[in-house]
Design a protein around this motif. Structure first.
Motif, mmCIF file in Angstrom:
data_model
loop_
_atom_site.group_PDB
_atom_site.id
_atom_site.type_symbol
_atom_site.label_atom_id
_atom_site.label_comp_id
_atom_site.label_asym_id
_atom_site.label_seq_id
_atom_site.Cartn_x
_atom_site.Cartn_y
_atom_site.Cartn_z
ATOM 1 N N ILE A 294 -7.122 -11.622 15.456
ATOM 2 C CA ILE A 294 -7.102 -12.700 14.475
ATOM 3 C C ILE A 294 -6.864 -12.154 13.067
ATOM 4 N N GLN A 295 -7.397 -10.955 12.791
ATOM 5 C CA GLN A 295 -7.225 -10.344 11.473
ATOM 6 C C GLN A 295 -5.868 -9.670 11.304
ATOM 7 N N GLY A 296 -5.054 -9.682 12.370
ATOM 8 C CA GLY A 296 -3.757 -9.033 12.295
ATOM 9 C C GLY A 296 -3.799 -7.548 12.594
ATOM 10 N N LEU A 297 -4.960 -7.044 13.020
ATOM 11 C CA LEU A 297 -5.112 -5.623 13.344
ATOM 12 C C LEU A 297 -4.744 -5.423 14.815
ATOM 13 N N TRP A 298 -3.469 -5.579 15.092
ATOM 14 C CA TRP A 298 -3.006 -5.635 16.476
ATOM 15 C C TRP A 298 -3.236 -4.331 17.237
ATOM 16 N N GLU A 299 -3.026 -3.202 16.562
ATOM 17 C CA GLU A 299 -3.202 -1.928 17.256
ATOM 18 C C GLU A 299 -4.655 -1.731 17.684
ATOM 19 N N GLN A 300 -5.596 -2.059 16.775
ATOM 20 C CA GLN A 300 -7.014 -1.952 17.132
ATOM 21 C C GLN A 300 -7.384 -2.941 18.236
ATOM 22 N N ALA A 301 -6.809 -4.150 18.157
ATOM 23 C CA ALA A 301 -7.072 -5.147 19.198
ATOM 24 C C ALA A 301 -6.581 -4.658 20.553
ATOM 25 N N TYR A 302 -5.374 -4.124 20.578
ATOM 26 C CA TYR A 302 -4.782 -3.614 21.814
ATOM 27 C C TYR A 302 -5.690 -2.543 22.427
ATOM 28 N N GLU A 303 -6.211 -1.670 21.569
ATOM 29 C CA GLU A 303 -7.081 -0.595 22.052
ATOM 30 C C GLU A 303 -8.336 -1.149 22.710
ATOM 31 N N GLN A 304 -8.942 -2.180 22.112
ATOM 32 C CA GLN A 304 -10.150 -2.770 22.690
ATOM 33 C C GLN A 304 -9.848 -3.480 24.009
ATOM 34 N N PHE A 305 -8.745 -4.203 24.071
ATOM 35 C CA PHE A 305 -8.365 -4.871 25.322
ATOM 36 C C PHE A 305 -8.119 -3.831 26.418
ATOM 37 N N GLN A 306 -7.475 -2.735 26.040
ATOM 38 C CA GLN A 306 -7.206 -1.672 27.015
ATOM 39 C C GLN A 306 -8.501 -1.058 27.528
ATOM 40 N N LEU A 307 -9.456 -0.839 26.627
ATOM 41 C CA LEU A 307 -10.761 -0.319 27.042
ATOM 42 C C LEU A 307 -11.449 -1.291 28.002
ATOM 43 N N ALA A 308 -11.392 -2.592 27.679
ATOM 44 C CA ALA A 308 -12.027 -3.598 28.545
ATOM 45 C C ALA A 308 -11.468 -3.535 29.965
ATOM 46 N N SER A 309 -10.175 -3.254 30.084
ATOM 47 C CA SER A 309 -9.536 -3.244 31.412
ATOM 48 C C SER A 309 -10.002 -2.082 32.276
ATOM 49 N N THR A 310 -10.655 -1.088 31.661
ATOM 50 C CA THR A 310 -11.089 0.090 32.435
ATOM 51 C C THR A 310 -12.490 -0.060 33.008
ATOM 52 N N PHE A 311 -13.201 -1.132 32.606
ATOM 53 C CA PHE A 311 -14.591 -1.298 33.033
ATOM 54 C C PHE A 311 -14.699 -2.343 34.139
ATOM 55 N N GLN A 312 -15.064 -1.908 35.311
ATOM 56 C CA GLN A 312 -15.250 -2.808 36.448
ATOM 57 C C GLN A 312 -16.668 -2.593 36.980
ATOM 58 N N ASN A 313 -17.592 -3.487 36.627
ATOM 59 C CA ASN A 313 -18.964 -3.323 37.099
ATOM 60 C C ASN A 313 -19.653 -4.679 37.157
ATOM 61 N N ASN A 314 -20.802 -4.705 37.806
ATOM 62 C CA ASN A 314 -21.612 -5.920 37.902
ATOM 63 C C ASN A 314 -22.904 -5.802 37.101
ATOM 64 N N LYS A 315 -22.889 -4.935 36.104
ATOM 65 C CA LYS A 315 -24.106 -4.699 35.329
ATOM 66 C C LYS A 315 -24.425 -5.848 34.384
ATOM 67 N N TYR A 316 -23.387 -6.563 33.950
ATOM 68 C CA TYR A 316 -23.551 -7.535 32.875
ATOM 69 C C TYR A 316 -23.109 -8.927 33.307
ATOM 70 N N VAL A 317 -23.510 -9.924 32.517
ATOM 71 C CA VAL A 317 -22.952 -11.266 32.675
ATOM 72 C C VAL A 317 -21.518 -11.221 32.182
ATOM 73 N N THR A 318 -20.583 -11.461 33.080
ATOM 74 C CA THR A 318 -19.173 -11.235 32.776
ATOM 75 C C THR A 318 -18.358 -12.487 33.040
ATOM 76 N N GLU A 319 -17.462 -12.801 32.112
ATOM 77 C CA GLU A 319 -16.542 -13.913 32.306
ATOM 78 C C GLU A 319 -15.363 -13.447 33.135
ATOM 79 N N ALA A 320 -14.923 -14.305 34.028
ATOM 80 C CA ALA A 320 -13.800 -13.945 34.891
ATOM 81 C C ALA A 320 -12.599 -13.541 34.040
ATOM 82 N N GLY A 321 -12.021 -12.388 34.352
ATOM 83 C CA GLY A 321 -10.815 -11.946 33.659
ATOM 84 C C GLY A 321 -11.048 -11.080 32.449
ATOM 85 N N ALA A 322 -12.318 -10.902 32.026
ATOM 86 C CA ALA A 322 -12.578 -10.131 30.808
ATOM 87 C C ALA A 322 -12.190 -8.661 30.954
ATOM 88 N N SER A 323 -12.071 -8.190 32.185
ATOM 89 C CA SER A 323 -11.617 -6.815 32.396
ATOM 90 C C SER A 323 -10.309 -6.783 33.189
#
Length: 685
Positions: A294-323
């Motif tokens: 939203i702030q236009g910091l696309w590179e930082q956003a991309y990095e966070q989305f990429q990190l999210a895609s690497t985490f697959q676990n049932n430890k937390y309350v998770t919304e479908a598709g968040a990883s």
């Protein structure tokens, strides 16, 4: 593990199911069907007036009555006192056990644990992505020292860990599906009002309880009271223990509310800290990525989305598709905006591998392949391979995607004729046909459909579309059309028909019904791309309403809208109209005039964030022009080069914030298809 448990393992353990009910006949059968082979079913009724008790008994349940005292733990504990089985598994009436009792028996007969967590799927909508997943203790040994606590959102875990180390609680793959958070169910049962009342009551006696404050925040959120929700959750976060099992979920929900309130920097500050604590929580990474985007910091956003895609676990309350599909879609969106089209296509494809019917990814991959000059028939083949439509809803998804990107011929070609009895299919099919100029065919299809479905909810719109086809062909409506009209519309359509045939205005222009019908038909002319007819209809009322101009702009008829907008005085334009005109001026490079439009909005509405950003970027462009001119005269001045570089960097960043209307493929193609331009001139105030 406990040595006393080893003897118990020599025999097969029994398991009982405990359920609380009150007027749950709508859900109870499917709940009991999922656990009907249990060794014992105990149902505690708190005052049912429907057939719930009869249904429960028909499944062999032992039914007991408990007076309702605004405390969910009371009936739960009553069931514990009655229980005769070795193990207890508790459900709500609006839940079903997905794994089956066999899975429970296998789990308890091969473990020395005292309790198990299960995976709970909370459905919050009808789409495959509309569910939350988390772990909760639902299966535990029958122990007279265990007791539920809390008048609402009752909990057994606290009682168990008081007696045993947490290592004696084991995670299982047993799954439950909960339907109680579906919007229609919440509304019907009036759960929100009940929960708010109970939570406020609980906080009166225990005001420093963060769990109650957190759940009150959730309740406020469910009814759209976001400020109250934020305040309750901030209070909870200040009080909650660092090791509280729900703390991570509290952070997630608070950050989502802040994001919804557009308090973007607050989201960023909160999550930059909390992702250090919960570094493998994909939802926090996903939300942080959204705040950067939203702030236009696309590179930082991309990095966070990429990190999210690497985490697959049932430890937390998770919304479908968040990883998975949500973050791949977001990365694809950013890659597309950066012009990295092949990468974008790959990422949209990854999203579809996880969720083949995720509509935004289907639309995204269609748009990207179109930009890459892939032929439409190949794009359609790809979409079919991804969705593999076998039911009407999947066929409709393909149709809707192709209509949205403006692939009208392909939309018609892929639609099964058998589906055209459905009004949604039929409308999109006819819309595509009319956009292609196949007006006679569309007219006959519409007339036949109206005859066969005279009571359809879409009747009024379909009649208007039918009339538009005839009028766009410069033909008058005939007897067959008037025969399909409700009696109250005949005179109105005759009046419009006469005007379009003869050019003579009727004498009763002040007729509200006529004015409303004409305006509605004009709006539908824009939807169907029949702009010539729209111009004719606007003559009938003697004015072209601002609402219709904005609609033209929103549908991609930018230059036509501009011609109408510049003919109006500023007093005739509302904020949206001024903003649309400002965008048009901006796109033509008239930055000073555009800035005046945006500034005039801010004089009336100082919190219009898009206008603030738009005005700022206009002035930056003006500064860029001035500095470029200065640099051309003094090319060896380092400070000028540095200033120009900073300004261009600011322009690039602001352009990423989404301040400008973003056009869909269909809208862009409509805009590009307009052959004429318009003369810009100074507007007279």
């Amino acid at each position: 593990m406990y040595s006393s448990f080893s003897k118990e393992k020599m025999k097969l353990s029994t398991v009982g199911i405990h359920i609380i009910i009150k007027d749950e006949s709508e859900w109870l059968r499917q709940c009991l069907d999922s656990i009907k082979d249990a060794d014992e079913i105990i149902v505690i009724d708190t005052g049912s007036q429907d057939s719930s008790i009869r249904i429960a008994k028909s499944y062999g349940a032992r039914v007991f009555y408990s007076r309702w005292e605004d405390d969910f733990s009371t009936p739960r504990n009553q069931a514990l006192q009655i229980a005769t089985t070795d193990w207890i598994f508790y459900l709500d009436a609006d839940e079903i056990l997905l794994s089956g009792l066999t899975a429970i028996k296998e789990q308890i007969n091969n473990s020395d644990s005292v309790a198990f967590t299960v995976i709970l799927e909370n459905l919050i909508g009808t789409g495959p992505q509309d569910h939350l997943v988390h772990r909760t203790i639902r299966l535990f040994r029958n122990n007279p020292k265990y007791r539920f606590q809390g008048i609402i959102h009752e909990d057994i875990g606290h009682s168990i860990v008081k007696l045993h180390p947490s290592s004696y609680i084991e995670d299982s793959e047993i799954r439950i599906r909960h339907f109680g958070y579906l919007p229609e169910h919440i509304q019907k049962k009036d759960k929100i009002a009940r929960n708010e009342r109970l939570l406020k009551k609980a906080l009166q006696t225990d005001p420093a309880n963060p769990y109650y404050s957190y759940n009150l925040g959730i309740t406020f959120c469910q009814v759209g009271k976001l400020i109250e929700a934020k305040n309750a959750m901030i209070q909870a976060l200040m009080l909650v223990r660092d090791d509280a099992p729900y703390r991570s979920t509290l952070v997630k929900d608070l950050s989502k509310i802040l994001l919804e309130l557009r308090e973007i920097k607050e989201v960023e500050l909160l999550l930059l800290k909390e992702t250090e604590r919960y570094e493998d929580y994909p939802d926090l990474r996903y939300i942080l990525g959204q705040s950067f985007q939203i702030q236009g910091l696309w590179e930082q956003a991309y990095e966070q989305f990429q990190l999210a895609s690497t985490f697959q676990n049932n430890k937390y309350v998770t919304e479908a598709g968040a990883s998975s599909f949500l973050v791949y879609y977001k990365m694809g969106e950013i890659a597309q905006n950066l012009g990295r089209l092949e990468e974008s296509a790959r990422l949209f494809n990854q999203a579809l591998q996880h969720h083949p019917t995720y509509a935004p990814a289907l639309l995204g991959i269609s748009e990207v392949f179109y930009e890459l000059n892939v032929p439409w028939h190949e794009i359609v083949t790809l979409l079919k391979e991804k969705v593999r439509p076998s039911v009407p809803s999947e066929h409709y998804l393909l149709l809707e995607t192709l209509v949205q990107v403006g692939a009208f011929e392909e939309a018609i070609a892929i639609t099964p004729i058998s589906c055209l009895t459905d009004s949604l299919f039929f409308k999109n099919y006819c819309l595509a046909m009319i956009h292609l100029g196949r007006l006679n065919e569309a007219y006959h299809l519409l007339q036949n459909y109206i005859k066969e479905h005279p009571t359809t909810l879409e009747l009024e719109i379909l009649l208007q579309w039918s009339a538009i086809c005839k009028w766009q062909l410069n033909e008058s409506l005939q007897t067959d059309f008037f025969a399909s009209l409700p009696e109250n519309l005949i005179t109105l359509y005759q009046t419009i028909n006469e005007f379009l045939s003869t050019g003579h205005s009727p004498t009763d222009l002040d007729n509200n019904s006529l004015s409303e019908l004409t305006a509605s038909i004009t709006r539908q002319s824009i939807v169907l791309g029949q702009i010539q007819l729209m111009d004719k209809l606007s003559e009938l009322t003697g004015q072209f309403k601002l609402e219709l101009i904005k609609m033209l702009y929103d549908h991609g008829y930018i230059f036509t809208a501009a011609e109408h907008l510049i003919s109006l005085s500023s007093v005739q334009l509302d904020d949206e109209g001024l903003f649309d005109l400002g965008e048009i001026l901006f796109d033509k490079g008239h930055y000073l005039m555009a800035a005046e439009m945006f500034e005039s909005i801010l004089l009336e509405e100082g919190t219009y964030e898009r206008a603030k950003t738009a005005a700022a970027i206009c002035y930056l462009h003006l500064a860029e022009t001035s500095l470029s001119d200065a640099l051309s005269r003094a090319p060896d001045v380092p400070s000028l080069k540095e200033d120009l570089q900073q300004i261009r960097s600011s322009i690039r960043l602001l352009n990423r914030t989404g301040w400008h209307t973003r056009w869909s493929g269909r809208q862009r193609r409509i805009s590009n298809g307009q052959k004429h331009d318009f003369a810009m001139h100074d507007r007279k105030e």
